[in-house]
Write a protein that holds these residues in place. Structure first.
Motif, PDB file in Angstrom:
ATOM      1  N   HIS A 102      69.023  -5.941  32.588  1.00 13.46           N
ATOM      2  CA  HIS A 102      68.138  -7.093  33.006  1.00 13.46           C
ATOM      3  C   HIS A 102      68.473  -7.741  34.267  1.00 13.46           C
ATOM      4  N   GLU A 116      63.469  -4.804  34.950  1.00 16.02           N
ATOM      5  CA  GLU A 116      64.490  -4.374  33.836  1.00 16.02           C
ATOM      6  C   GLU A 116      64.120  -3.192  33.245  1.00 16.02           C
ATOM      7  N   ASP A 175      55.803 -12.249  32.431  1.00 14.13           N
ATOM      8  CA  ASP A 175      56.894 -11.984  31.471  1.00 14.13           C
ATOM      9  C   ASP A 175      56.323 -10.851  30.810  1.00 14.13           C
ATOM     10  N   ARG A 207      76.348  -8.752  26.717  1.00 19.60           N
ATOM     11  CA  ARG A 207      76.422  -9.499  27.986  1.00 19.60           C
ATOM     12  C   ARG A 207      77.198 -10.848  27.838  1.00 19.60           C
TER      13      ARG A 207
HETATM   14  O1  TA6 Z   1      63.597 -10.230  30.297  1.00 17.57           O
HETATM   15  C1  TA6 Z   1      62.541 -11.375  30.274  1.00 17.57           C
HETATM   16  C2  TA6 Z   1      63.152 -12.449  29.303  1.00 17.57           C
HETATM   17  O2  TA6 Z   1      63.079 -11.996  28.019  1.00 17.57           O
HETATM   18  C3  TA6 Z   1      62.431 -13.778  29.409  1.00 17.57           C
HETATM   19  O3  TA6 Z   1      61.553 -14.047  28.293  1.00 17.57           O
HETATM   20  C4  TA6 Z   1      63.409 -14.748  29.670  1.00 17.57           C
HETATM   21  O4  TA6 Z   1      63.759 -15.259  28.280  1.00 17.57           O
HETATM   22  C5  TA6 Z   1      64.378 -13.933  30.298  1.00 17.57           C
HETATM   23  O5  TA6 Z   1      64.564 -12.813  29.360  1.00 17.57           O
HETATM   24  C6  TA6 Z   1      65.845 -14.589  30.281  1.00 17.57           C
HETATM   25  O6  TA6 Z   1      66.523 -14.860  29.250  1.00 17.57           O
HETATM   26  P1  TA6 Z   1      68.077 -15.416  28.984  1.00 17.57           P
HETATM   27  O7  TA6 Z   1      68.472 -15.484  27.589  1.00 17.57           O
HETATM   28  O8  TA6 Z   1      68.892 -14.719  30.007  1.00 17.57           O
HETATM   29  O9  TA6 Z   1      67.588 -16.961  29.296  1.00 17.57           O
END
Ligand code: TA6
Length: 279
Positions: free
Chosen positions: A144, A248, A189, A75
């Motif tokens: 995501h 996701e 979450d 990403r």
């Molecule tokens: O997908 C959920 C998650 O793992 C949350 O725990 C939060 O950290 C989110 O992803 C966003 O992660 P990022 O690294 O994009 O801030």
């Protein structure tokens, strides 16, 4: 060279994908309605991941893998355009594109491609991983997706009733979903494992129902940062948590093991019904 690609459909549907992370940042259906959330504070400067849209987590989701980089590096990395026509674009990332071993400790040789296709009210996302090395590779992955909702407190996710999930807010202890519909009134979450092939995201205020079908993506993360985490997230506006809900699809637990020379494919199909009245 431009750093983003626009795809369009004769119906008027259109999408925008950044080469940085093969990151879809907008998908508007033929009705013109935006389906994807993108933070007004998003940073479009590599290697920072864009806040919102569809970050592609690879070769690991969160810390479900050996790398220190949460959600992997795909990403945050520039991909290349492999194919492009009208309503479809295919982007590719290979282990030869950068020194992922030195930068992130990734020893795998791979080709990763994502193919986005849109129709009037659908978004098809196909992921393909090829192990181009001589050793088995193990990885976890997820799309995501930050879906846009008019009011997250009125939105709900249907289809995960009685499914087991890891609660990331409670030491990832295993729990079971007791509600036929998941509603959001606090930080959520959760990593749902071995989920049904189809779930729905219902946005009553936005008069939208999003049906999410998936193939070879058994797990689903449901995430909303809510007030406090939103405040602590620099590239997310304090109140923007109200307009987003992450659903996701991915392969998180167990990891995928891919033998040398073999290919893994997965697909997500999102169908958006707009202007529907919802109880
Ligand atoms: O997908 C959920 C998650 O793992 C949350 O725990 C939060 O950290 C989110 O992803 C966003 O992660 P990022 O690294 O994009 O801030």
């Amino acid at each position: 060279m431009d750093d983003k690609v626009h795809i369009a459909h004769p119906s008027g549907a259109r999408a925008c994908v950044y080469l940085h992370g093969a990151h879809l940042t907008s998908w508007k259906t033929a009705s013109g309605q935006e389906q994807i959330f993108l933070s007004k504070e998003a940073v479009f400067k590599p290697p920072k991941a864009i806040r919102g849209g569809v970050p592609i987590c690879f070769p690991q989701f969160s810390d479900f893998g050996p790398l220190e980089t949460s959600h992997g590096f795909a990403r945050n990395t520039r991909w290349s355009i492999f194919e492009r026509e009208g309503d479809t674009v295919v982007l590719k990332l290979t282990s030869e594109d950068d020194n992922f071993l030195e930068k992130f400790g990734c020893e795998d040789s791979f080709t990763l491609s994502v193919r986005y296709t849109i129709t009037d009210f659908q978004l098809f996302t196909r992921i393909t991983v090829t192990n181009t090395g001589g050793e088995e590779m193990a990885y976890t992955t997820a799309l995501h997706t930050y879906f846009r909702v008019e009011d997250v407190t009125k939105a709900r996710v249907e289809g995960l009733y009685r499914v087991g999930y890891l609660d990331s807010l409670d030491g990832r202890v295993m729990k079971t979903e007791e509600n036929p519909c998941i509603s959001i009134s606090e930080e959520v979450d959760r990593i749902y494992l071995s989920t049904p092939p189809t779930v729905r995201l219902v946005d009553p205020i936005g008069k939208r129902v999003l049906t999410i079908e998936k193939y070879n993506l058994p797990d689903i993360v449901v995430w909303n940062p809510w007030v406090d985490k939103a405040r602590r997230t620099g590239d997310l506006g304090d109140d923007e948590y109200k307009e987003m809900l992450c659903v996701e699809t991915g392969c998180i637990k167990p990891a995928i093991k891919l033998a040398p020379g073999t290919v893994w494919k997965a697909e997500q199909i999102v169908t958006s019904k707009n202007n529907v009245s919802i109880p």
